[in-house]
Design an enzyme around this catalytic site. Sequence first.
Site, PDB file in Angstrom:
ATOM      1  N   HIS A 306      44.070  12.949  36.470  1.00  0.00           N
ATOM      2  CA  HIS A 306      44.666  12.823  34.937  1.00  0.00           C
ATOM      3  C   HIS A 306      43.416  12.601  34.302  1.00  0.00           C
ATOM      4  CE1 HIS A 306      48.945  11.843  36.240  1.00  0.00           C
ATOM      5  NE2 HIS A 306      48.697  13.300  35.722  1.00  0.00           N
ATOM      6  N   ARG A 413      48.273  42.412  35.780  1.00  0.00           N
ATOM      7  CA  ARG A 413      47.811  43.010  37.193  1.00  0.00           C
ATOM      8  C   ARG A 413      48.889  42.479  38.122  1.00  0.00           C
ATOM      9  NH1 ARG A 413      42.355  41.743  34.878  1.00  0.00           N
ATOM     10  NH2 ARG A 413      41.195  43.672  35.245  1.00  0.00           N
ATOM     11  N   ARG A 449      51.059  46.726  34.583  1.00  0.00           N
ATOM     12  CA  ARG A 449      50.441  47.688  35.326  1.00  0.00           C
ATOM     13  C   ARG A 449      51.197  47.756  36.795  1.00  0.00           C
ATOM     14  NH1 ARG A 449      44.124  47.584  36.766  1.00  0.00           N
ATOM     15  NH2 ARG A 449      44.726  46.115  38.293  1.00  0.00           N
ATOM     16  N   GLU A 547      41.305  55.398  33.324  1.00  0.00           N
ATOM     17  CA  GLU A 547      39.944  54.991  34.024  1.00  0.00           C
ATOM     18  C   GLU A 547      39.409  55.935  34.944  1.00  0.00           C
ATOM     19  OE1 GLU A 547      41.264  51.584  35.919  1.00  0.00           O
ATOM     20  OE2 GLU A 547      43.388  52.534  36.533  1.00  0.00           O
ATOM     21  N   ASN A 570      36.480  49.246  33.183  1.00  0.00           N
ATOM     22  CA  ASN A 570      35.797  48.620  34.445  1.00  0.00           C
ATOM     23  C   ASN A 570      35.532  49.845  35.241  1.00  0.00           C
ATOM     24  OD1 ASN A 570      36.004  46.311  33.062  1.00  0.00           O
ATOM     25  ND2 ASN A 570      37.784  45.609  34.356  1.00  0.00           N
ATOM     26  N   ARG A 581      31.077  49.596  40.828  1.00  0.00           N
ATOM     27  CA  ARG A 581      31.178  48.570  40.397  1.00  0.00           C
ATOM     28  C   ARG A 581      30.930  47.109  40.925  1.00  0.00           C
ATOM     29  NH1 ARG A 581      37.776  48.123  38.399  1.00  0.00           N
ATOM     30  NH2 ARG A 581      37.600  45.928  38.516  1.00  0.00           N
TER      31      ARG A 581
HETATM   32  C1  PEP Z   1      39.771  48.606  34.503  1.00  0.00           C
HETATM   33  O1  PEP Z   1      39.528  49.310  35.387  1.00  0.00           O
HETATM   34  O2  PEP Z   1      38.994  48.605  33.609  1.00  0.00           O
HETATM   35  C2  PEP Z   1      41.003  47.758  34.592  1.00  0.00           C
HETATM   36  C3  PEP Z   1      41.303  46.794  33.710  1.00  0.00           C
HETATM   37  O3  PEP Z   1      41.345  47.437  35.953  1.00  0.00           O
HETATM   38  P1  PEP Z   1      40.798  46.791  37.179  1.00  0.00           P
HETATM   39  O4  PEP Z   1      39.758  45.997  36.717  1.00  0.00           O
HETATM   40  O5  PEP Z   1      42.266  45.691  37.709  1.00  0.00           O
HETATM   41  O6  PEP Z   1      40.630  47.716  38.191  1.00  0.00           O
HETATM   42 MG    MG Z   2      40.981  49.571  37.063  1.00  0.00          MG
END
Ligand code: PEP
Ligand code: MG
Length: 660
Positions: A306, A413, A449, A547, A570, A581
Amino acid sequence: MERSTIVRVHEGLHARPATRFVKLAKGFESDVELVKDGKAVSAKSSVKLMLLAVKENQEVTVRANGADAIEAIEALIGYLENPKAGLDDEAEPQRPANDAGQAASSSAPQSMPAATGQENGLRGVAASEGVAIGPAFAHFPPEIAGQGRMLQAEEIAGEIERFRAAVAAVQARMDRTLAHDSLSAADRGIVAALRDIAADDSLTGEAEKAIRGGNDAVSAVITAASTIAADFGAVDDHYLNARADDVHAVGRQICLVLLGQDDVSLESIPEGAILIADDIGAWDLARAPLKRIGGVICGHGGATSHIAIIARSHGIPAVLGLGDQVNALRTARDVALDGNTGHVIIDPDAATRADYAGRVEAAAKERAGLTAFKTVTPKRADGKVIEVAANIGSLEEIEAAQEAGAMGVGLFRTELLFMRHMHLPSEDMQAETYAALAKAFAPYPVIVRTLDIGGDKPIAGIEFPDEENPFLGWRGIRMCLDRPDIFKSQLRALLRAAVHGNIKVMLPMVSDISEVTRSRALVDECIAELKAEAVPYATFDLGVMIETPAAVLIAPALAKEVAFFSIGTNDLTQYIMAADRLNPTVAKLNDVTNPAVMSAIELTAKAGVAAGIMVGMCGEAAGRPDLIPAFIEMGLTELSMSPASIQRAKKTITVMAAGD
Ligand code: PEP
Ligand code: MG
């Protein structure tokens, strides 16, 4: 009689919900029990309820016996299924967003040199962000000890009376504190939770048992508090573990009344001072002049205690859980602390002072400037509203998003929903989750999504093949279209939830128009089924994530098929640049600002704008103040990001529109 249900109380029956549940239960004459995993406890004891550690989405049974059993079960099941519809007398203490992560680091604070390199640095749990430097205010009230003698039989009744009077005095004092208008809603919730512990049969019953065994009241309270605190410590839940400190704090207050002592007051703390203590009762801190406190350092406590909650809600940097190291601060004159890293520096040297003072000033300036943007509706120079929305992955994050000023959700997500469980989530469970989201943000849109999962993140209930390149494999919309059993249950859940707010749906990893047309056909199939079953539903806008390079190149055609685009930078970056990535070796190439990626974004925006559909972005780049102006210029009208970036993004857009 009894009835079972799934608990929908956000984060489960921890402090405040347990108290509310007890309050409801006490309104009925019947004996009421709550049963989880075969263990039954009285529904009229908040301590016992908390110790049952009932979590959100767990199944429990309410059992009642007595004249008003039916009404009791109705009311209590109603609360468990729809807590918001019930009482809402006091605000609830908040769990930190990354509860588990921060609390994990609380278990073993270590002594280590501070980041500045100055020696005499300590390290504890980073419990409330921000940095502070100021004069030390050491608060080490004396230890409380029992009389250490056994009572004579004839003294016992009197000692029980004395104990009960002390409990009543503490409760009355807490009630007086609660009656103060100056108490914030969050602090009020915390004090109310402490008052409930003071009033709870578990603590008082345990103490009275010890007095009947011949212990003096102070020793009995110390023993009872230790026993109950140990029970809280043993529960597999960091939040409930932290309630052990609350039990000790309440025990201490009762002991002080029994001993006729006043607690050391925090009233005299000087402006900007750093409060240092081995342990501070949450009640003491809530009543303290919080505006004057520059920072808090404590031997006890963790990120979910707390003290941490109060510090965070008042923006006071705090480092807790220092253990015995805190004794090194008893004689400190000045202290610097970093609530982001858990560093504490005793009597900082000139360089450290200057460094901290600069950081304090910069942080204060930025914070003050940004909060004003929480309620701002950012617009382009031509007056078009730019929606700044939140990326979230669970209902637990709703509050942080709303607090930040999110104008809806630009990316929900759904993977976590599937990964959290040992089996695939049912249609009903999904429908409830999406409906809760829609209701929380209505009339703003919530873009859900559809499942974006692949061989890199396997989940129970879906057999993934071994793949050489899972990122180029059976993931996202590809997997969903091959598994209509999974996909259709999600689409049906979304259609059902759309009745409750502004739900939009987007498909991930699209690389071919047929993926959209096939998905739409499945949506139509689901609509026909729901209609035939007379299940209420509403239609939703269907969009796609952009994407993949393929999606960019067919964007003009895609734009004719869907209601909106959301650019996933991303993945788009990794696919455009052919740079994984997750691979640090190629991190340099994985750069959204590379002209190749920026022109892919621009092509997408052009196609969307030409077709008159909304173009948004939900990749990490959407929250970057250095890139937002370029995205707005390209025609994006929605940016979705982590809640922490929202206010800064709103500011960037506003400043841009003003032409500053
Ligand atoms: C993305 O690919 O930019 C995206 C928002 O989805 P994620 O990062 O969940 O693959
Ligand atoms: Mg993505």
